[in-house]
Design a protein around this motif. Structure first.
Motif, PDB file in Angstrom:
ATOM      1  N   VAL A  92       0.869  -1.177   0.000  1.00 21.13           N
ATOM      2  CA  VAL A  92       0.000   0.000   0.000  1.00 21.13           C
ATOM      3  C   VAL A  92       0.904   1.225   0.000  1.00 21.13           C
ATOM      4  N   THR A  93       0.831   2.007  -1.042  1.00 19.55           N
ATOM      5  CA  THR A  93       1.716   3.165  -1.189  1.00 19.55           C
ATOM      6  C   THR A  93       0.886   4.417  -1.480  1.00 19.55           C
ATOM      7  N   ALA A  94       1.257   5.492  -0.829  1.00 19.49           N
ATOM      8  CA  ALA A  94       0.672   6.805  -1.111  1.00 19.49           C
ATOM      9  C   ALA A  94       1.804   7.751  -1.460  1.00 19.49           C
ATOM     10  N   CYS A  95       1.626   8.509  -2.518  1.00 16.29           N
ATOM     11  CA  CYS A  95       2.651   9.449  -2.961  1.00 16.29           C
ATOM     12  C   CYS A  95       2.068  10.864  -3.015  1.00 16.29           C
ATOM     13  N   VAL A  96       2.869  11.808  -2.642  1.00 21.20           N
ATOM     14  CA  VAL A  96       2.480  13.216  -2.692  1.00 21.20           C
ATOM     15  C   VAL A  96       3.491  13.946  -3.565  1.00 21.20           C
ATOM     16  N   ASP A  97       2.981  14.712  -4.513  1.00 21.63           N
ATOM     17  CA  ASP A  97       3.830  15.460  -5.432  1.00 21.63           C
ATOM     18  C   ASP A  97       4.532  16.585  -4.663  1.00 21.63           C
ATOM     19  N   THR A 143       7.660   2.741   5.251  1.00 17.68           N
ATOM     20  CA  THR A 143       8.897   3.068   4.545  1.00 17.68           C
ATOM     21  C   THR A 143       8.675   4.335   3.732  1.00 17.68           C
ATOM     22  N   CYS A 144       9.541   5.339   3.947  1.00 20.64           N
ATOM     23  CA  CYS A 144       9.416   6.613   3.234  1.00 20.64           C
ATOM     24  C   CYS A 144      10.595   6.817   2.297  1.00 20.64           C
ATOM     25  N   ASN A 145      10.304   7.342   1.118  1.00 19.11           N
ATOM     26  CA  ASN A 145      11.344   7.567   0.112  1.00 19.11           C
ATOM     27  C   ASN A 145      10.981   8.758  -0.758  1.00 19.11           C
ATOM     28  N   LEU A 146      11.990   9.258  -1.417  1.00 24.56           N
ATOM     29  CA  LEU A 146      11.775  10.240  -2.476  1.00 24.56           C
ATOM     30  C   LEU A 146      11.883   9.499  -3.802  1.00 24.56           C
ATOM     31  N   LEU A 147      10.819   9.540  -4.589  1.00 24.14           N
ATOM     32  CA  LEU A 147      10.792   8.869  -5.886  1.00 24.14           C
ATOM     33  C   LEU A 147      11.029   9.878  -6.996  1.00 24.14           C
ATOM     34  N   ILE A 148      12.064   9.629  -7.794  1.00 19.77           N
ATOM     35  CA  ILE A 148      12.302  10.390  -9.015  1.00 19.77           C
ATOM     36  C   ILE A 148      11.706   9.552 -10.145  1.00 19.77           C
ATOM     37  N   THR A 149      10.628  10.023 -10.737  1.00 17.02           N
ATOM     38  CA  THR A 149       9.919   9.223 -11.732  1.00 17.02           C
ATOM     39  C   THR A 149      10.727   9.084 -13.017  1.00 17.02           C
ATOM     40  N   GLN A 177       6.513   4.969 -17.846  1.00 19.41           N
ATOM     41  CA  GLN A 177       6.151   6.266 -18.423  1.00 19.41           C
ATOM     42  C   GLN A 177       4.650   6.366 -18.658  1.00 19.41           C
ATOM     43  N   ASN A 178       4.045   5.283 -19.117  1.00 23.01           N
ATOM     44  CA  ASN A 178       2.597   5.294 -19.348  1.00 23.01           C
ATOM     45  C   ASN A 178       1.833   5.460 -18.044  1.00 23.01           C
ATOM     46  N   LEU A 179       2.311   4.825 -16.979  1.00 22.63           N
ATOM     47  CA  LEU A 179       1.648   4.973 -15.683  1.00 22.63           C
ATOM     48  C   LEU A 179       1.694   6.424 -15.215  1.00 22.63           C
ATOM     49  N   ILE A 180       2.826   7.072 -15.408  1.00 21.34           N
ATOM     50  CA  ILE A 180       2.958   8.470 -14.994  1.00 21.34           C
ATOM     51  C   ILE A 180       2.116   9.376 -15.881  1.00 21.34           C
ATOM     52  N   THR A 181       2.047   9.072 -17.156  1.00 20.47           N
ATOM     53  CA  THR A 181       1.282   9.911 -18.076  1.00 20.47           C
ATOM     54  C   THR A 181      -0.211   9.840 -17.785  1.00 20.47           C
ATOM     55  N   ASP A 196      -1.055   8.520  -8.786  1.00 17.08           N
ATOM     56  CA  ASP A 196      -1.317   7.088  -8.628  1.00 17.08           C
ATOM     57  C   ASP A 196      -0.298   6.250  -9.394  1.00 17.08           C
ATOM     58  N   GLY A 197       0.162   6.772 -10.526  1.00 15.91           N
ATOM     59  CA  GLY A 197       1.176   6.046 -11.289  1.00 15.91           C
ATOM     60  C   GLY A 197       2.466   5.892 -10.521  1.00 15.91           C
ATOM     61  N   ALA A 198       2.861   6.930  -9.776  1.00  9.73           N
ATOM     62  CA  ALA A 198       4.078   6.836  -8.965  1.00  9.73           C
ATOM     63  C   ALA A 198       3.934   5.762  -7.897  1.00  9.73           C
ATOM     64  N   ALA A 199       2.763   5.730  -7.226  1.00 15.80           N
ATOM     65  CA  ALA A 199       2.531   4.706  -6.206  1.00 15.80           C
ATOM     66  C   ALA A 199       2.490   3.323  -6.824  1.00 15.80           C
ATOM     67  N   GLN A 200       1.894   3.227  -8.012  1.00 18.44           N
ATOM     68  CA  GLN A 200       1.786   1.920  -8.669  1.00 18.44           C
ATOM     69  C   GLN A 200       3.159   1.387  -9.050  1.00 18.44           C
TER      70      GLN A 200
END
Length: 757
Positions: free
Chosen positions: A256-261, A399-405, A566-570, A575-579
């Motif tokens: 279960v992941t939640a991401c905030v821009d 677990t917390c991280n910074l995601l660079i898409t 890339q498609n998930l982010i687009t 939600d694409g980042a969490a996915q």
């Protein structure tokens, strides 16, 4: 031996077969009659002529040659009516025989009532299955204490890796706990404090991340659409020839992941001659600096009722705040939307061009005012726990991280092309992730093929809350990985357990979350190790995960994976980042854990074959049936009630034989004929007989069986008289009354026929 024919349905095949069989039937009948006539001499017994006549007139030759027996003219209304009716029925039967089968097709498999069927273990022959270490010799064990041996719950002796019997008793009463899973690859090694324990080899044997749907692999059900894994030891129903359908309840582990821009992006221009050498780029403010909140983010401390989005939001706010400090104490008013901050990898520690994960505190200027050694521990602030906190059911492993898409083109170009001078951007997200256990009802169906690839799988939640538990301990998180799982209801309120009744259970934090290592044969630590591996993607290996042993999830060398990310982010950036993180975690878990619980029998609804039919093709058959009902019903009535006697029918068949007629022994007797109507052999050859002598009235009156059906003496003679007048109405015959009311000559003729022997 089977004949295989392409591009034809079952119904079409049945129609072709019917046409061929009908052709053979009629053509053979025509051929046999033709040969019979050819080989038959002109002289035979009267009985033989009976048989010959039957064969001739029952074939299609009279219709083809248009002989007298096929003429309806001059036969009377009733004879003509039934003749035409019989012809129509014959044609309709032929049409129905051709058209009706066209509606046939293979129907769906139908399920029989459920029954218990024994199971058989099916080996997974995929690379993942072949690489799995046999479970023989695997030993569950545990070690407690981060700086020295400590007594684990239930054990007074600190110098042992054995699990206390009371712990085994509590968590081994259901297959949905720590003893229903094993390492996929493991070996015996001296770990911890020189104890021999079973240790996993954390690696990727066969990456599943590019697959979709839900499918089975060795020891697991894997869902790559809604990422997660189900612990299942693959046993299939044995001896089900057509397959079947069954369901099993299993424990499901899902990320279960939640991401905030962060509303900050990395932007750069690609030059074809230095692709992958992005030493200089801009950090662009999209609201992360100038629009940063001034309120300190808080977390709801509510144990198992965790709000993962709050953790991600807190990480984003604090990360941006300290990033502003790293840019010479940048204030909100000093920035604006679209402001760029030229920087490079040596200053930020960030490279660009690939997907990667970093600590939340990713920016620092290297100035004396913000030395890296003085950076705050944003990881602990985001996760909501530290290693010195108590290990319990309320401290969930976050677990917390910074995601660079992954990079996407910002110039609207095709992102599958790395054009010279194309512009690219990468978003930055603060992400918080947890592992959730829940019960799932997984439904299986297969066609009887004993292979994992033949399974069709779906899953659904079990809405009834169940009892989850973790062991009670006074140890800190760094010192223990607590056992957890589903327990029987009888353990609710047990003094040695923390329990909660819920649909889901969030795995508590333990030493493996802090240290990122596995020190004993405790497979429940693998979710933490998988998150540790996710954390190090693109930034180097962790404590236990050698990046050379796991798949490359950055997309740098796998363009299919890059395109998927890339498609998930687009489609949906947040939600694409969490996915993306959930997919990577699921892939790592599928490669490193397996279920060990199996079932000896299953309640299976076996499949049975069925046939489907398109009712549009049944119209000729329905019409035929509508005609058959009154005709056959009427025949049954007249036969069963005695209105038509079988003896009369038999005599009629007997006396209409050609042989009897030729010998003059037939009960068919002509009325006083008009010589002018008798005709000659020549006139018969000219086809005029049916219009002349063929219309001579002939009566049938056997001597032993009375009058024809539905007639007495008077009715019979009047009918004969009526026929001589050319009328065909049966009701008109009744209206004639008695014979003496009519012309004497006609009545006499009819009466004489009635008296004939």
């Amino acid at each position: 031996m089977a004949l295989l024919i392409r591009h034809i349905t079952v119904g079409e095949a049945a129609t072709v077969i019917n046409v061929i069989v009908a052709f053979f039937e009629y053509s053979i009948a025509l051929a046999v009659v033709a040969l019979l006539v050819y080989f038959t001499p002109p002289v035979h017994s009267a009985l033989a002529w009976n048989v010959i006549g039957r064969n001739l007139h029952s074939s299609l030759w009279p219709t083809i040659l248009r002989t007298d027996s096929t003429s309806a003219r001059g036969t009377g209304v009733r004879v003509a009516l039934f003749t035409y009716l019989l012809f129509a029925v014959t044609v309709l039967v032929a049409v129905a025989g051709v058209v009706t089968p066209l509606g046939l097709k293979n129907g769906p498999m139908l399920s029989n009532p459920p029954q218990n069927i024994s199971t058989a273990f099916i080996e997974d022959t995929s690379p993942l299955g072949r690489a799995t270490t046999p479970s023989d010799g695997f030993v569950y064990s545990r070690l407690c204490g981060s700086w020295g041996p400590m007594s684990c719950p239930g054990n007074a002796n600190a110098n042992t890796t054995e699990i206390a019997p009371e712990i085994i008793d509590r968590f081994n009463n259901t297959p949905y706990g720590p003893f229903g899973m094993q390492f996929r690859r493991w070996y015996e090694s001296l770990k911890g404090y020189n104890y021999s324990v079973s240790i996993p080899t954390f690696s990727t044997t066969e990456s599943l991340i590019l697959r979709s749907g839900i499918f089975a692999v060795d020891g697991l059900i894997v869902d790559m659409d809604n990422p997660g894994i189900g612990l299942w030891n693959h046993t299939l129903p044995a001896e089900t020839h057509n397959g079947g359908v069954w369901s099993e309840d299993m424990m499901w582990l899902e990320p279960v992941t939640a991401c905030v821009d962060t509303n900050l992006t990395l932007d750069y221009t690609l030059h074809a001659n230095d692709f992958l050498e992005f030493s200089h780029y801009n950090i662009t403010d999209r609201g992360g600096f100038f629009n940063l909140t001034s309120h300190y983010p808080s977390l709801d401390r509510d144990g198992q009722n965790i709000n993962v989005l709050q953790h991600a939001y807190k990480g984003a706010v604090l990360s941006n705040f300290f990033a502003m400090e790293s840019f010479n104490n940048l204030t909100r008013n000093e920035s604006f939307y679209g402001r760029t901050f030229p920087t490079n990898e040596s200053l930020t520690g960030l490279s660009v061009g690939t997907l990667q994960l970093h600590d939340l505190l990713y920016l620092w200027s290297g100035s004396s005012d913000f030395d890296s050694d003085d950076r705050p521990d944003l990881k602990t602030s985001c996760q909501g726990y530290g290693g010195a906190d108590s290990a319990n059911i309320s401290n969930v492993a976050v677990t917390c991280n910074l995601l660079i898409t992954p990079p996407t083109r910002s110039d609207n170009g095709d992102q599958r092309r790395s054009d010279d001078n194309s512009t690219w951007t990468q978003r930055m997200y603060s992400c918080a992730s947890v592992t959730r256990a829940r019960m799932q009802r997984v439904e299986f169906s297969f066609n009887g093929t004993m292979d994992l690839s033949a399974l069709s799988i779906s899953r659904s939640n079990i809405d009834t809350p169940v009892l989850w538990a973790s062991e009670k301990t006074d140890l800190n998180i760094t010192d223990i990985d607590v056992f957890w799982g589903r327990v029987p209801d009888s353990f609710e309120g047990d003094d040695a357990l923390w329990t909660t009744r819920s649909d889901v259970f969030y795995i508590p934090a333990g030493g493996s979350d802090v240290w990122g290592v596995v020190v004993s044969g405790q497979p429940t630590t693998l979710p933490a190790i998988a998150w540790n591996a996710v954390t190090t993607i693109g930034s180097g290996g962790g404590a236990v995960t050698d990046q050379s042993k796991v798949a490359d999830y950055t997309g740098e060398n796998n363009f299919a994976l890059l395109s998927k990310f890339q498609n998930l982010i687009t489609v949906d950036p947040t939600d694409g980042a969490a996915q993306i993180l959930n997919l990577i975690w699921t892939d790592l878990m599928a490669n490193n854990i397996r279920g060990s619980d199996s079932r000896s029998s299953l309640l299976v609804r076996q499949n049975t074959v069925s046939v489907a039919y398109d009712m549009r093709y049944a119209v000729p058959g329905i019409i035929l049936f509508a005609m058959w009902v009154p005709l056959f019903g009427g025949a049954l009535i007249v036969l069963c009630t005695g209105l038509l006697k079988f003896s009369y029918l038999r005599d009629l068949l007997t006396h209409t034989g050609a042989g009897r007629i030729a010998m003059g022994t037939s009960a068919l007797k002509p009325m006083q004929p008009n010589p002018a109507q008798m005709g000659t052999v020549d006139s018969e050859a000219d086809g005029k007989w049916a219009l002349g002598a063929g219309r001579t009235l002939v009566a049938f009156q056997p001597t032993d069986n009375g009058f024809p059906p539905m007639m007495g003496r008077t009715e019979f003679s009047v009918l004969v008289n009526q026929e001589s007048r050319g009328s065909d109405s049966f009701n008109s015959a009744h209206s004639y009354g008695k014979p003496e009311d009519h012309a004497a000559s006609d009545v006499d003729i009819g009466y004489q026929i009635w008296k004939m022997d």
